[in-house]
Design a protein around this motif. Structure first.
Motif, PDB file in Angstrom:
ATOM      1  N   SER A 284      72.090 -31.807 -52.296  1.00 17.13           N
ATOM      2  CA  SER A 284      72.454 -32.410 -51.006  1.00 17.13           C
ATOM      3  C   SER A 284      71.191 -32.937 -50.333  1.00 17.13           C
ATOM      4  CB  SER A 284      73.145 -31.383 -50.108  1.00 17.13           C
ATOM      5  OG  SER A 284      72.261 -30.316 -49.806  1.00 17.13           O
ATOM      6  N   TRP A 285      71.367 -34.068 -49.632  1.00 14.90           N
ATOM      7  CA  TRP A 285      70.255 -34.737 -48.959  1.00 14.90           C
ATOM      8  C   TRP A 285      70.272 -34.394 -47.479  1.00 14.90           C
ATOM      9  CZ3 TRP A 285      66.678 -37.690 -51.546  1.00 14.90           C
ATOM     10  CH2 TRP A 285      66.990 -38.030 -52.865  1.00 14.90           C
ATOM     11  N   GLU A 286      69.106 -34.334 -46.906  1.00 10.65           N
ATOM     12  CA  GLU A 286      68.992 -34.085 -45.486  1.00 10.65           C
ATOM     13  C   GLU A 286      69.162 -35.385 -44.708  1.00 10.65           C
ATOM     14  OE1 GLU A 286      65.301 -32.171 -44.741  1.00 10.65           O
ATOM     15  OE2 GLU A 286      65.748 -30.417 -46.014  1.00 10.65           O
TER      16      GLU A 286
ATOM     17  N   THR B 125      64.562 -35.778 -48.039  1.00  9.10           N
ATOM     18  CA  THR B 125      64.473 -34.530 -48.796  1.00  9.10           C
ATOM     19  C   THR B 125      65.831 -34.205 -49.397  1.00  9.10           C
ATOM     20  OG1 THR B 125      62.760 -33.699 -47.310  1.00  9.10           O
ATOM     21  CG2 THR B 125      63.915 -32.078 -48.676  1.00  9.10           C
ATOM     22  N   VAL B 126      65.821 -33.814 -50.680  1.00  7.15           N
ATOM     23  CA  VAL B 126      67.037 -33.389 -51.362  1.00  7.15           C
ATOM     24  C   VAL B 126      66.853 -31.929 -51.792  1.00  7.15           C
ATOM     25  CG1 VAL B 126      66.273 -34.292 -53.594  1.00  7.15           C
ATOM     26  CG2 VAL B 126      68.705 -33.900 -53.171  1.00  7.15           C
ATOM     27  N   ASN B 127      67.888 -31.123 -51.576  1.00  5.24           N
ATOM     28  CA  ASN B 127      67.880 -29.701 -51.922  1.00  5.24           C
ATOM     29  C   ASN B 127      68.962 -29.399 -52.954  1.00  5.24           C
ATOM     30  OD1 ASN B 127      65.864 -29.056 -49.884  1.00  5.24           O
ATOM     31  ND2 ASN B 127      67.500 -29.433 -48.388  1.00  5.24           N
ATOM     32  N   SER B 128      68.879 -28.207 -53.538  1.00  4.67           N
ATOM     33  CA  SER B 128      69.860 -27.782 -54.545  1.00  4.67           C
ATOM     34  C   SER B 128      70.265 -26.322 -54.279  1.00  4.67           C
ATOM     35  CB  SER B 128      69.284 -27.921 -55.955  1.00  4.67           C
ATOM     36  OG  SER B 128      70.160 -27.352 -56.907  1.00  4.67           O
ATOM     37  N   THR B 129      71.513 -26.029 -54.641  1.00 10.96           N
ATOM     38  CA  THR B 129      71.989 -24.645 -54.509  1.00 10.96           C
ATOM     39  C   THR B 129      71.466 -23.776 -55.644  1.00 10.96           C
ATOM     40  OG1 THR B 129      74.011 -25.207 -55.704  1.00 10.96           O
ATOM     41  CG2 THR B 129      74.065 -25.385 -53.292  1.00 10.96           C
ATOM     42  N   GLY B 130      70.943 -24.393 -56.675  1.00  9.84           N
ATOM     43  CA  GLY B 130      70.404 -23.610 -57.798  1.00  9.84           C
ATOM     44  C   GLY B 130      69.162 -22.858 -57.381  1.00  9.84           C
ATOM     45  N   PRO B 131      69.113 -21.519 -57.601  1.00  8.22           N
ATOM     46  CA  PRO B 131      67.953 -20.740 -57.158  1.00  8.22           C
ATOM     47  C   PRO B 131      66.658 -21.123 -57.862  1.00  8.22           C
ATOM     48  CG  PRO B 131      69.386 -19.435 -58.565  1.00  8.22           C
ATOM     49  CD  PRO B 131      70.129 -20.701 -58.298  1.00  8.22           C
ATOM     50  N   GLU B 132      66.753 -21.705 -58.999  1.00  7.46           N
ATOM     51  CA  GLU B 132      65.544 -22.069 -59.744  1.00  7.46           C
ATOM     52  C   GLU B 132      65.136 -23.520 -59.509  1.00  7.46           C
ATOM     53  OE1 GLU B 132      66.675 -21.131 -63.725  1.00  7.46           O
ATOM     54  OE2 GLU B 132      65.970 -19.064 -63.565  1.00  7.46           O
ATOM     55  N   ASP B 133      65.886 -24.242 -58.656  1.00  4.98           N
ATOM     56  CA  ASP B 133      65.595 -25.671 -58.407  1.00  4.98           C
ATOM     57  C   ASP B 133      64.638 -25.823 -57.237  1.00  4.98           C
ATOM     58  OD1 ASP B 133      67.255 -26.418 -60.431  1.00  4.98           O
ATOM     59  OD2 ASP B 133      68.988 -26.838 -59.134  1.00  4.98           O
ATOM     60  N   CYS B 134      63.794 -26.830 -57.345  1.00  8.86           N
ATOM     61  CA  CYS B 134      62.869 -27.170 -56.260  1.00  8.86           C
ATOM     62  C   CYS B 134      63.492 -28.250 -55.379  1.00  8.86           C
ATOM     63  CB  CYS B 134      61.556 -27.709 -56.805  1.00  8.86           C
ATOM     64  SG  CYS B 134      60.715 -26.624 -57.952  1.00  8.86           S
TER      65      CYS B 134
END
Length: 415
Positions: A70-72, A92-101
């Motif tokens: 998801s993007w901010e 900025t783009v984020n991910s729900t994956g715990p190992e993703d940056c």
């Protein structure tokens, strides 16, 4: 220690964290560092890192670990949007994956180029050249027409607006326009009061349609000048109008030599059988002839006379221009030779404008009549007589001179 054996390698300079694994000891050969990634970067795509103002871009991101991205700032993945005014933007783009940056994308929105349409010159005369050239961008296209930047063109008369479409190094496009005024070619009119003249006569050449006129020497616009040579002469003029536009023109003047007349006379023998045959040189053909035996001023007579009585005949010859010549020609008669030879009479000048002179011998009586036979004046004289004719209308008249029982009639022309 003091036994000479080597010590172990130094410990790491920074060993914070819960998952540290530090193994003491010594290794033969080079050392090594093992780096373990703390997170996985997202796979992103950007349609344009340097969009132009008001252009759409699209951002997408994908997780290699299966997380949801998801993007901010309200940006939707894969949905085109317009960043905003020119400037630098970070997304900025984020991910729900715990190992993703998380990933930050920088977009630099470019302004429209400041395009300037230029023409050189912006005001010109029909038939002159100009160029169009742009400024403020990398490349330019011109309209209307198929015109390349800095092409030399020859626009038609009128007011023209040309549009320059400029593209900069980032592909951003802007327009500008320039207006050009093309003045029509001046209309030059050349007139001459006479185009065929006699040698030495004056002619006036006049050019109109402008404000300045430059003639070949010796011509001045509208000023009479004499041409002393014989032949055809072409005079050129350059005219400039109120807009500074120039045009050239010319006119030809034909100059004839003065008319000269030669003639052969056939005397009257049996009555009305005399004749005059003339030859004309000089002037400019065609010639016209006016004999005084049928009135004057009509210039519709033949070149030669036949079937005429003895006496004096006046002919006026005109050419196609201003040359003219008059001649008085005497046709002798053999009718009544005995009586007519009793006195000799001279009348001069003939034609005349103010005074005529009668010259003979002895005492004589004279009378002047018009063509209808009406007596204008009469009198007598001895040997010579000057007669004022200022009051007579132009035309032909008869003078009858008597001496005793003998009379003789002559014709003269008042001019």
């Amino acid at each position: 220690s003091g036994d000479g054996t080597g010590g172990g390698g130094g410990g790491g300079s920074y060993n914070a964290g819960e998952d540290q694994d530090n193994t003491p000891g010594a290794n033969a050969g080079p050392g090594q560092v093992i780096i373990t990634a703390l997170c996985f970067p997202l796979l992103t795509t950007v349609t344009d890192y340097n969009p132009c103002i008001n252009e759409y871009i699209t951002l997408t991101a994908e997780s290699e670990t299966g997380g949801e991205t998801s993007w901010e700032d309200g940006v939707e993945d894969g949905v085109p949007f317009i960043p905003g005014a020119p400037g630098l933007y970070s997304y900025t783009v984020n991910s729900t994956g715990p190992e993703d940056c998380s990933v930050v994308i920088e977009i630099n929105v470019r302004p429209f180029p400041t395009v300037i349409a230029n023409a050189a010159p912006t005001e010109l005369c029909e038939g002159e050249s100009m160029i169009l050239y742009g400024g403020g961008a990398e490349t330019y296209e011109w309209s209307p027409g198929d015109i390349a930047d800095r092409d030399v063109i020859y626009p038609a008369a009128g007011t023209h607006t040309y549009i320059a479409t400029g593209t900069d190094e980032f592909g951003c496009v802007a327009d500008d326009e320039v207006t050009v005024v093309v003045h029509p070619e001046p209309i030059l009119v050349i007139t001459a009061d006479k185009t065929v003249v006699c040698q030495g006569d004056e002619v006036t050449l006049t050019a109109t349609g402008g404000v300045e006129y430059d003639w070949d020497s010796p011509v001045e616009n509208g000023i009479p000048f004499a041409i002393d040579a014989v032949g055809s002469f072409t005079y050129e003029v350059e005219m400039e109008d109120v807009n500074g536009c120039e045009v050239e023109g010319e006119i030809t003047i034909t100059v004839g030599a003065p008319i000269e007349i030669t003639y052969a006379v056939t005397a009257e023998v049996l009555g009305d059988d005399g004749g005059i045959e003339i030859d004309v040189i000089g002037g400019t053909m065609p010639y016209t002839f006016d004999w005084d035996n049928d009135g004057t001023g009509d210039f519709d007579d033949p070149e030669d006379l036949t079937g005429i009585a003895g006496g004096d005949y006046v002919v006026v010859i005109k050419d196609a221009g201003t040359c003219s010549k008059s001649e008085t020609i005497t046709v002798d008669t053999q009718l009544g030779v005995g009586s007519n030879d009793l006195f000799q009479m001279e009348i001069y000048p003939n034609p005349a404008s103010s005074v005529i002179t009668l010259s003979s011998k002895g005492q004589l009586i004279y009378s002047i009549t018009d063509l209808s036979g009406k007596i204008i004046t009469n009198g007598n004289f001895i040997d010579n007589k000057n007669i004022e004719i200022n009051g007579l209308a132009k035309g032909a008249y008869f003078i009858t001179v008597e001496q005793g029982m003998i009379s003789k009639t002559f014709k003269f022309l008042k001019i």
